[in-house]
Scaffold this motif. Sequence first.
Motif, PDB file in Angstrom:
ATOM      1  N   GLY A   1       0.807  -1.204   0.000  1.00 56.58           N
ATOM      2  CA  GLY A   1       0.000   0.000   0.000  1.00 56.58           C
ATOM      3  C   GLY A   1       0.837   1.249   0.000  1.00 56.58           C
ATOM      4  N   ASN A   2       0.196   2.330   0.462  1.00 57.52           N
ATOM      5  CA  ASN A   2       0.807   3.649   0.422  1.00 57.52           C
ATOM      6  C   ASN A   2       0.384   4.411   1.672  1.00 57.52           C
ATOM      7  OD1 ASN A   2       0.496   6.725  -0.557  1.00 57.52           O
ATOM      8  ND2 ASN A   2       2.167   5.723  -1.640  1.00 57.52           N
ATOM      9  N   VAL A   3       1.318   5.230   2.202  1.00 61.82           N
ATOM     10  CA  VAL A   3       1.031   6.059   3.371  1.00 61.82           C
ATOM     11  C   VAL A   3       1.287   7.518   3.015  1.00 61.82           C
ATOM     12  CG1 VAL A   3       1.620   6.572   5.771  1.00 61.82           C
ATOM     13  CG2 VAL A   3       1.689   4.210   4.956  1.00 61.82           C
ATOM     14  N   VAL A   4       0.276   8.342   3.273  1.00 62.65           N
ATOM     15  CA  VAL A   4       0.354   9.778   3.038  1.00 62.65           C
ATOM     16  C   VAL A   4       0.011  10.467   4.353  1.00 62.65           C
ATOM     17  CG1 VAL A   4      -0.704  11.699   1.780  1.00 62.65           C
ATOM     18  CG2 VAL A   4      -0.271   9.541   0.612  1.00 62.65           C
ATOM     19  N   LEU A   5       0.809  11.456   4.728  1.00 64.91           N
ATOM     20  CA  LEU A   5       0.566  12.232   5.950  1.00 64.91           C
ATOM     21  C   LEU A   5       0.336  13.678   5.554  1.00 64.91           C
ATOM     22  CD1 LEU A   5       0.498  12.278   9.078  1.00 64.91           C
ATOM     23  CD2 LEU A   5       2.947  12.779   9.007  1.00 64.91           C
ATOM     24  N   ASP A   6      -0.835  14.199   5.858  1.00 66.20           N
ATOM     25  CA  ASP A   6      -1.209  15.563   5.484  1.00 66.20           C
ATOM     26  C   ASP A   6      -0.980  15.820   3.996  1.00 66.20           C
ATOM     27  OD1 ASP A   6      -2.032  16.202   8.079  1.00 66.20           O
ATOM     28  OD2 ASP A   6      -0.012  16.840   8.660  1.00 66.20           O
ATOM     29  N   GLY A   7      -1.326  14.846   3.180  1.00 71.35           N
ATOM     30  CA  GLY A   7      -1.248  15.003   1.732  1.00 71.35           C
ATOM     31  C   GLY A   7       0.109  14.724   1.113  1.00 71.35           C
ATOM     32  N   LYS A   8       1.115  14.347   1.922  1.00 70.62           N
ATOM     33  CA  LYS A   8       2.461  14.105   1.395  1.00 70.62           C
ATOM     34  C   LYS A   8       2.905  12.678   1.721  1.00 70.62           C
ATOM     35  CE  LYS A   8       3.766  18.895   2.116  1.00 70.62           C
ATOM     36  NZ  LYS A   8       4.591  19.818   2.870  1.00 70.62           N
ATOM     37  N   PRO A   9       3.546  12.006   0.743  1.00 74.95           N
ATOM     38  CA  PRO A   9       4.064  10.662   1.029  1.00 74.95           C
ATOM     39  C   PRO A   9       5.158  10.736   2.096  1.00 74.95           C
ATOM     40  CG  PRO A   9       4.667  11.358  -1.200  1.00 74.95           C
ATOM     41  CD  PRO A   9       3.820  12.435  -0.611  1.00 74.95           C
ATOM     42  N   ILE A  10       5.195   9.731   2.957  1.00 72.85           N
ATOM     43  CA  ILE A  10       6.162   9.704   4.063  1.00 72.85           C
ATOM     44  C   ILE A  10       7.167   8.583   3.839  1.00 72.85           C
ATOM     45  CG2 ILE A  10       6.419   9.278   6.541  1.00 72.85           C
ATOM     46  CD1 ILE A  10       5.241  11.985   5.915  1.00 72.85           C
ATOM     47  N   GLU A  11       8.452   8.931   3.864  1.00 76.73           N
ATOM     48  CA  GLU A  11       9.533   7.965   3.711  1.00 76.73           C
ATOM     49  C   GLU A  11       9.976   7.464   5.086  1.00 76.73           C
ATOM     50  OE1 GLU A  11      13.788   7.540   1.342  1.00 76.73           O
ATOM     51  OE2 GLU A  11      12.932   9.525   1.644  1.00 76.73           O
TER      52      GLU A  11
ATOM     53  N   GLY B   1       2.814  -8.371  10.912  1.00 73.67           N
ATOM     54  CA  GLY B   1       3.899  -8.047   9.997  1.00 73.67           C
ATOM     55  C   GLY B   1       4.199  -6.559   9.971  1.00 73.67           C
ATOM     56  N   PHE B   2       5.316  -6.233   9.283  1.00 75.02           N
ATOM     57  CA  PHE B   2       5.786  -4.858   9.219  1.00 75.02           C
ATOM     58  C   PHE B   2       6.269  -4.529   7.815  1.00 75.02           C
ATOM     59  CE2 PHE B   2       6.486  -6.454  13.490  1.00 75.02           C
ATOM     60  CZ  PHE B   2       5.882  -5.470  14.259  1.00 75.02           C
ATOM     61  N   GLY B   3       6.266  -3.259   7.519  1.00 74.28           N
ATOM     62  CA  GLY B   3       6.832  -2.764   6.276  1.00 74.28           C
ATOM     63  C   GLY B   3       7.393  -1.373   6.518  1.00 74.28           C
ATOM     64  N   VAL B   4       8.230  -0.904   5.605  1.00 72.45           N
ATOM     65  CA  VAL B   4       8.818   0.434   5.693  1.00 72.45           C
ATOM     66  C   VAL B   4       8.554   1.139   4.378  1.00 72.45           C
ATOM     67  CG1 VAL B   4      10.931   1.761   6.021  1.00 72.45           C
ATOM     68  CG2 VAL B   4      10.592  -0.353   7.298  1.00 72.45           C
ATOM     69  N   THR B   5       8.085   2.381   4.459  1.00 77.70           N
ATOM     70  CA  THR B   5       7.744   3.116   3.247  1.00 77.70           C
ATOM     71  C   THR B   5       8.990   3.622   2.525  1.00 77.70           C
ATOM     72  OG1 THR B   5       7.487   5.173   4.494  1.00 77.70           O
ATOM     73  CG2 THR B   5       5.492   3.861   4.110  1.00 77.70           C
ATOM     74  N   ASP B   6       8.884   3.677   1.200  1.00 78.09           N
ATOM     75  CA  ASP B   6       9.956   4.255   0.379  1.00 78.09           C
ATOM     76  C   ASP B   6       9.701   5.755   0.209  1.00 78.09           C
ATOM     77  OD1 ASP B   6       7.964   4.526  -1.583  1.00 78.09           O
ATOM     78  OD2 ASP B   6       8.698   2.838  -2.784  1.00 78.09           O
ATOM     79  N   SER B   7      10.444   6.415  -0.671  1.00 82.81           N
ATOM     80  CA  SER B   7      10.324   7.869  -0.839  1.00 82.81           C
ATOM     81  C   SER B   7       8.951   8.300  -1.356  1.00 82.81           C
ATOM     82  CB  SER B   7      11.419   8.388  -1.768  1.00 82.81           C
ATOM     83  OG  SER B   7      11.284   7.786  -3.045  1.00 82.81           O
ATOM     84  N   GLU B   8       8.207   7.376  -1.959  1.00 83.04           N
ATOM     85  CA  GLU B   8       6.868   7.693  -2.466  1.00 83.04           C
ATOM     86  C   GLU B   8       5.764   7.231  -1.515  1.00 83.04           C
ATOM     87  OE1 GLU B   8       6.687   6.048  -6.388  1.00 83.04           O
ATOM     88  OE2 GLU B   8       8.254   7.379  -7.132  1.00 83.04           O
ATOM     89  N   GLY B   9       6.150   6.721  -0.336  1.00 86.89           N
ATOM     90  CA  GLY B   9       5.183   6.280   0.665  1.00 86.89           C
ATOM     91  C   GLY B   9       4.690   4.857   0.472  1.00 86.89           C
ATOM     92  N   ASN B  10       5.275   4.120  -0.463  1.00 90.31           N
ATOM     93  CA  ASN B  10       4.843   2.748  -0.736  1.00 90.31           C
ATOM     94  C   ASN B  10       5.492   1.763   0.236  1.00 90.31           C
ATOM     95  OD1 ASN B  10       3.318   3.523  -3.045  1.00 90.31           O
ATOM     96  ND2 ASN B  10       5.236   3.694  -4.169  1.00 90.31           N
ATOM     97  N   PHE B  11       4.744   0.742   0.621  1.00 98.83           N
ATOM     98  CA  PHE B  11       5.257  -0.285   1.530  1.00 98.83           C
ATOM     99  C   PHE B  11       4.783  -1.666   1.095  1.00 98.83           C
ATOM    100  CE2 PHE B  11       1.116   0.801   3.259  1.00 98.83           C
ATOM    101  CZ  PHE B  11       0.575  -0.435   3.593  1.00 98.83           C
ATOM    102  N   THR B  12       5.504  -2.684   1.546  1.00 99.29           N
ATOM    103  CA  THR B  12       5.127  -4.085   1.405  1.00 99.29           C
ATOM    104  C   THR B  12       5.291  -4.732   2.763  1.00 99.29           C
ATOM    105  OG1 THR B  12       5.858  -4.150  -0.903  1.00 99.29           O
ATOM    106  CG2 THR B  12       5.641  -6.269   0.229  1.00 99.29           C
ATOM    107  N   ILE B  13       4.263  -5.429   3.217  1.00103.90           N
ATOM    108  CA  ILE B  13       4.303  -6.060   4.538  1.00103.90           C
ATOM    109  C   ILE B  13       5.020  -7.400   4.473  1.00103.90           C
ATOM    110  CG2 ILE B  13       2.899  -7.047   6.408  1.00103.90           C
ATOM    111  CD1 ILE B  13       2.910  -3.987   6.335  1.00103.90           C
ATOM    112  N   GLN B  14       5.841  -7.620   5.493  1.00106.27           N
ATOM    113  CA  GLN B  14       6.625  -8.839   5.610  1.00106.27           C
ATOM    114  C   GLN B  14       6.446  -9.393   7.020  1.00106.27           C
ATOM    115  OE1 GLN B  14      10.631  -8.198   4.369  1.00106.27           O
ATOM    116  NE2 GLN B  14      11.354 -10.135   5.124  1.00106.27           N
TER     117      GLN B  14
END
Length: 151
Positions: free
Chosen positions: A32-42, A63-76
């Motif tokens: 998925g993707n995480v956005v905080l106040d309209g901005k992707p969070i790395e 599980g856990f994931g870490v967002t990249d520069s565009e806020g995208n994550f994959t759970i592991q």
Amino acid sequence: MSERFRIFTLCFTACLALASGCGKPPMQSVQGNVVLDGKPIENCKVGFFPDTEQFNADRHGFGFGVTDSEGNFTIQHPQGEQGIWAGKYKVTFVAWVTKAGKPLSIDIKPSEVDGGVRNLFPQIYEAPSTTKEKVTVTRGENIFNFDIQTL
């Protein structure tokens, strides 16, 4: 009952359990993707915790994931497998920055930072017991997009 009969019964039961597919459920893809106040969070650590009253590691995945520069994550799963088991989850978000606002690398422990740290996300999102975000992971591919507001 003889000792041989007990051993036979135990082995037979174990074989039946294996043959019937007993064991860990299959992992399901979660991203998925995480956005905080309209901005992707790395470097946001996204956690999926079972939405259950009593946690049982043999029956409930997490599980856990870490967002990249565009806020995208994959759970592991913590044991390294991609994805998590199907079920209901509470979702947490933590993105640590220094008091001056400099993002922390995911491999740095917040307790080891001189001057302290703060989470960019509101405190309610830090723990499974307080987060407002809940999702249901189903069989197959699951995509969840989160738009969190600090105001």
